[in-house]
Design a protein around this motif. Structure first.
Motif, short mmCIF file in Angstrom:
data_model
loop_
_atom_site.label_atom_id
_atom_site.label_comp_id
_atom_site.label_asym_id
_atom_site.label_seq_id
_atom_site.Cartn_x
_atom_site.Cartn_y
_atom_site.Cartn_z
N GLY A 1 0.80 -1.21 0.00
CA GLY A 1 0.00 0.00 0.00
C GLY A 1 0.83 1.26 0.00
N ALA A 2 2.00 1.22 0.68
CA ALA A 2 2.85 2.41 0.73
C ALA A 2 3.51 2.69 -0.61
CB ALA A 2 3.91 2.23 1.82
N TYR A 3 4.13 1.66 -1.20
CA TYR A 3 4.92 1.87 -2.42
C TYR A 3 4.08 1.84 -3.69
CZ TYR A 3 9.53 1.80 -0.24
OH TYR A 3 10.65 2.13 0.49
N PHE A 4 3.01 1.07 -3.69
CA PHE A 4 2.21 0.92 -4.92
C PHE A 4 0.86 1.63 -4.83
CE2 PHE A 4 5.18 -2.58 -4.76
CZ PHE A 4 5.68 -2.61 -6.06
N GLY A 5 0.64 2.35 -3.74
CA GLY A 5 -0.57 3.14 -3.59
C GLY A 5 -0.27 4.59 -3.24
N ILE A 6 0.34 4.80 -2.08
CA ILE A 6 0.60 6.16 -1.61
C ILE A 6 1.57 6.91 -2.52
CG2 ILE A 6 1.57 7.53 0.27
CD1 ILE A 6 -1.12 6.45 0.94
N ILE A 7 2.71 6.27 -2.85
CA ILE A 7 3.73 6.94 -3.66
C ILE A 7 3.19 7.37 -5.03
CG2 ILE A 7 5.89 6.57 -4.92
CD1 ILE A 7 6.32 7.33 -2.04
N PRO A 8 2.60 6.48 -5.84
CA PRO A 8 2.09 6.94 -7.14
C PRO A 8 0.95 7.93 -7.01
CG PRO A 8 1.46 4.65 -6.74
CD PRO A 8 2.46 5.01 -5.69
N TRP A 9 0.13 7.83 -5.97
CA TRP A 9 -0.94 8.80 -5.78
C TRP A 9 -0.36 10.19 -5.53
CZ3 TRP A 9 -2.07 11.12 -0.86
CH2 TRP A 9 -3.14 12.01 -0.91
N ILE A 10 0.67 10.28 -4.69
CA ILE A 10 1.30 11.57 -4.41
C ILE A 10 1.98 12.12 -5.67
CG2 ILE A 10 3.24 12.63 -3.18
CD1 ILE A 10 2.43 11.13 -0.72
N LYS B 1 -7.91 25.54 -6.02
CA LYS B 1 -8.56 25.26 -4.73
C LYS B 1 -8.48 23.78 -4.40
CE LYS B 1 -11.81 29.10 -5.18
NZ LYS B 1 -13.24 29.50 -5.27
N ASP B 2 -8.65 22.93 -5.41
CA ASP B 2 -8.57 21.49 -5.21
C ASP B 2 -7.17 21.10 -4.72
OD1 ASP B 2 -8.42 18.73 -5.42
OD2 ASP B 2 -8.34 18.75 -7.61
N ILE B 3 -6.13 21.63 -5.37
CA ILE B 3 -4.76 21.29 -4.99
C ILE B 3 -4.41 21.86 -3.62
CG2 ILE B 3 -2.33 21.63 -5.62
CD1 ILE B 3 -3.16 21.45 -8.52
N MET B 4 -4.86 23.06 -3.33
CA MET B 4 -4.60 23.64 -2.02
C MET B 4 -5.27 22.82 -0.92
SD MET B 4 -2.64 26.32 -2.20
CE MET B 4 -2.99 27.36 -0.80
N TRP B 5 -6.44 22.29 -1.18
CA TRP B 5 -7.12 21.43 -0.20
C TRP B 5 -6.30 20.17 0.06
CZ3 TRP B 5 -10.63 21.11 3.47
CH2 TRP B 5 -11.17 19.87 3.82
N THR B 6 -5.74 19.60 -1.00
CA THR B 6 -4.90 18.42 -0.84
C THR B 6 -3.63 18.75 -0.08
OG1 THR B 6 -5.75 17.54 -2.94
CG2 THR B 6 -3.73 16.57 -2.10
N VAL B 7 -3.04 19.91 -0.37
CA VAL B 7 -1.82 20.32 0.33
C VAL B 7 -2.07 20.45 1.82
CG1 VAL B 7 -0.20 22.24 0.60
CG2 VAL B 7 -0.77 21.41 -1.68
N LEU B 8 -3.25 20.88 2.21
CA LEU B 8 -3.55 21.09 3.63
C LEU B 8 -3.97 19.80 4.34
CD1 LEU B 8 -5.51 24.47 3.38
CD2 LEU B 8 -3.16 24.13 4.18
N THR B 9 -4.75 18.96 3.69
CA THR B 9 -5.29 17.78 4.36
C THR B 9 -4.34 16.59 4.35
OG1 THR B 9 -6.40 17.12 2.30
CG2 THR B 9 -7.66 18.44 3.88
N LEU C 1 -12.51 13.39 -2.72
CA LEU C 1 -13.75 14.16 -2.82
C LEU C 1 -13.53 15.46 -3.60
CD1 LEU C 1 -15.30 13.80 0.76
CD2 LEU C 1 -16.00 12.61 -1.33
N SER C 2 -12.44 16.16 -3.32
CA SER C 2 -12.21 17.45 -3.96
C SER C 2 -11.73 17.32 -5.39
CB SER C 2 -11.18 18.26 -3.14
OG SER C 2 -9.93 17.61 -3.13
N SER C 3 -10.98 16.28 -5.71
CA SER C 3 -10.39 16.17 -7.05
C SER C 3 -11.27 15.39 -8.03
CB SER C 3 -9.02 15.49 -6.97
OG SER C 3 -9.14 14.18 -6.43
#
Length: 521
Positions: free
Chosen positions: A97-106, A242-250, A285-287
């Motif tokens: 989940g870390a390498y094949f989910g979180i990393i490509p999502w970020i 606004k969508d990207i700023m929301w992601t940056v904060l959350t 939700l935002s993107s």
């Protein structure tokens, strides 16, 4: 034999707890996956046909939604085990989940942010770029490889960079999973990856997660502060900032809470994983979800605009200035620049023919239309008729007739045998071609290949006629009318109403007839 087969099937089958908690966790796990992947598929389907969704980095958004779902499903999967297996779970699932989910999502999120920054900056430069020449176009060929000046180039390079970064993380991760260990597995006490069910498995300090932790540190403490500082200056017509700023904060908040939950509160990692999952869900939700809802609302309740406002926007100095400023946010600055320079071309042709026999009829003085709003002006306020944006001047660069009128129709008493461009204007027509029509040009507009090829062949033949760019102009007007105008009319409806009211009251000098073209009625 039968009992062994039953036992084998049972060991391969996911064991769901009979307890209420286990059932709830399993229901949440299934619902999360169905919701994330389902909405992502809907976004992918509608985004290929709808411009408002496509402008939100369609491919990166779809990939981000997919990897968001992969991360959530893999990170929540241990919870299903944890509730009924003596508080244990297979830790390698969290590794996946870390390498094949979180990393490509970020990485997809970072790519979207960089695409927005570069695209916005590119459209700003388009409003300042001078028309190109043949010599400059050739001299800048190598520079095009370094600094993209077209949207397609930006998207392609971002995909290449994101792919390389993804391989940088994935190749070591795959190597770790396939590496042969001396004892087949390692215990958590040795701070290494655990390939079996183990109590209290945490990746903090594990060597296999060094690369992941380094990427997260760069994202949290380098990219996020940079995005907060730079994205504040960007304005776009699609809500991407606004969508990207929301992601940056959350997103940072979720991962910081995960670390605090494990270190300060000494809670199990499997429970702390809820924080990153909540952050991923909020960004999804935002993107994806909110843009989809806006798309459905627009489809079910389309805005009712007066199409006769289009000629008004093109011919009124203040509204056209606002349209040019809006085109930067709409990422279509090349279209308004095309109209500006086409009007320049038209004006030069009128002046060139004016001194010839049968062309001595004096045209009314044009209005000067400036696409550059004062830097500190409020776009919600229309300058008065006496402002410096609206002045009656001798012919300089802008329209004598509406942009809806072709060059040939704007020249008084033009005869059919006079369609050939005068020699003194051929270089100007060539510069217009190299700036807006030629492939890979600095302000290349989106034309059908048949139109571009027809113009290229006529340019190569050396026979320039006054109608050489008319088909391209009609297509650009159609793009403005279809893509840019609806959102513009929604935002600036009050300003348009003021102009209409003042025109009705006779406050504007209406010496220029505004022809109505059936295409826009």
């Amino acid at each position: 034999m039968e009992s062994n087969a039953t036992l084998t099937a049972s060991s391969l089958r996911l064991h769901i707890s009979e307890t209420t908690t286990g059932t709830v966790v399993f229901a949440i796990w299934v619902s999360y996956g169905v919701f994330i992947f389902g909405t992502t598929i809907l976004f992918a389907f509608h985004g290929r046909k709808n411009r408002l969704l496509a402008q939100r980095s369609w491919l990166l958004t779809v990939l981000g939604g997919f990897f968001n779902g992969v991360a959530g499903v893999l990170l929540m999967l241990p919870l299903v085990y944890y509730e009924d297996r003596d508080n244990t779970f297979p830790c390698f699932i969290s590794f996946l989940g870390a390498y094949f989910g979180i990393i490509p999502w970020i990485l997809t999120f970072v790519g979207r942010a960089m695409r927005l920054i570069v695209t916005w900056r590119l459209n700003q430069l388009k409003m300042k770029t001078e028309p190109d020449t043949e010599e400059r176009a050739e001299r800048w060929t190598f520079w095009h490889l370094i600094k993209p000046r077209r949207q397609a180039s930006i998207d392609g390079r971002i995909i290449v960079v994101m792919t390389l970064l993804l391989m940088f993380f994935w190749i070591p991760a795959i190597t770790i999973l396939l590496a042969e260990r001396s004892n087949g597995m390692s215990a958590p006490s040795n701070s290494t990856l655990v390939l079996s069910a183990t109590i209290q498995c945490s990746h903090l300090g594990a060597p296999e997660y060094y690369l992941f932790d380094g990427g997260m540190i760069i994202y949290l403490f380098v990219f996020c502060p940079f995005a907060l500082l730079y994205l504040r200056k960007i304005q776009d017509a699609y809500g991407i900032m606004k969508d990207i700023m929301w992601t940056v904060l959350t997103c940072p908040l979720g991962f910081i809470m995960y670390i605090l939950w494990i270190t300060l509160l000494a809670q199990p990692a499997v429970q702390a994983i809820f924080w990153p999952i909540l952050a991923c869900f909020a960004t999804h939700l935002s993107s994806v979800v909110i843009p989809l809802l806006l798309y459905y609302r627009q489809t079910l309740q389309p805005a009712d605009h007066d199409t006769r406002d289009f000629p008004l926007v093109l011919t009124n100095p203040m509204l056209f200035a606002l349209l040019c400023a809006h085109s930067i946010k709409d990422f279509t600055a090349e279209n308004t620049r095309f109209i500006e320079e086409y009007q320049t071309l038209k004006l030069m042709c009128i002046e060139s023919y004016r001194g010839q026999p049968n062309h001595n009829e004096i045209s009314p003085p044009p209005r000067l239309i400036s696409s550059r709003l004062p830097e500190k002006s409020d776009p919600s306020v229309i300058p008065s008729e006496n402002s410096r944006l609206t002045t009656i001047t001798p012919p300089t660069i802008y329209n004598i007739t509406s942009p809806l009128v072709n060059i040939a129709l704007s020249i008084p008493n033009l005869q059919p045998d006079e369609m050939v461009v005068p020699d003194q204007l051929k270089s100007t027509f060539l510069n217009f071609y190299t700036t807006f029509i030629r492939a890979q040009s600095v302000l290349e507009v989106n034309l059908e290949w048949q139109t571009r090829e027809r113009i290229r062949q006529q340019i190569d033949s050396g026979v320039y006629t006054l109608d050489i760019f008319d088909e391209a102009k009609e297509h650009v007007l159609d793009l403005l009318f279809t893509n840019t105008l609806p959102h513009f009319l929604t935002i600036y409806k009050d300003q348009i109403a003021v102009v209409k009211r003042e025109r009705t009251q006779g406050m504007f000098d209406d010496r220029l007839a505004i022809p109505m073209v059936p295409l826009y009625l």
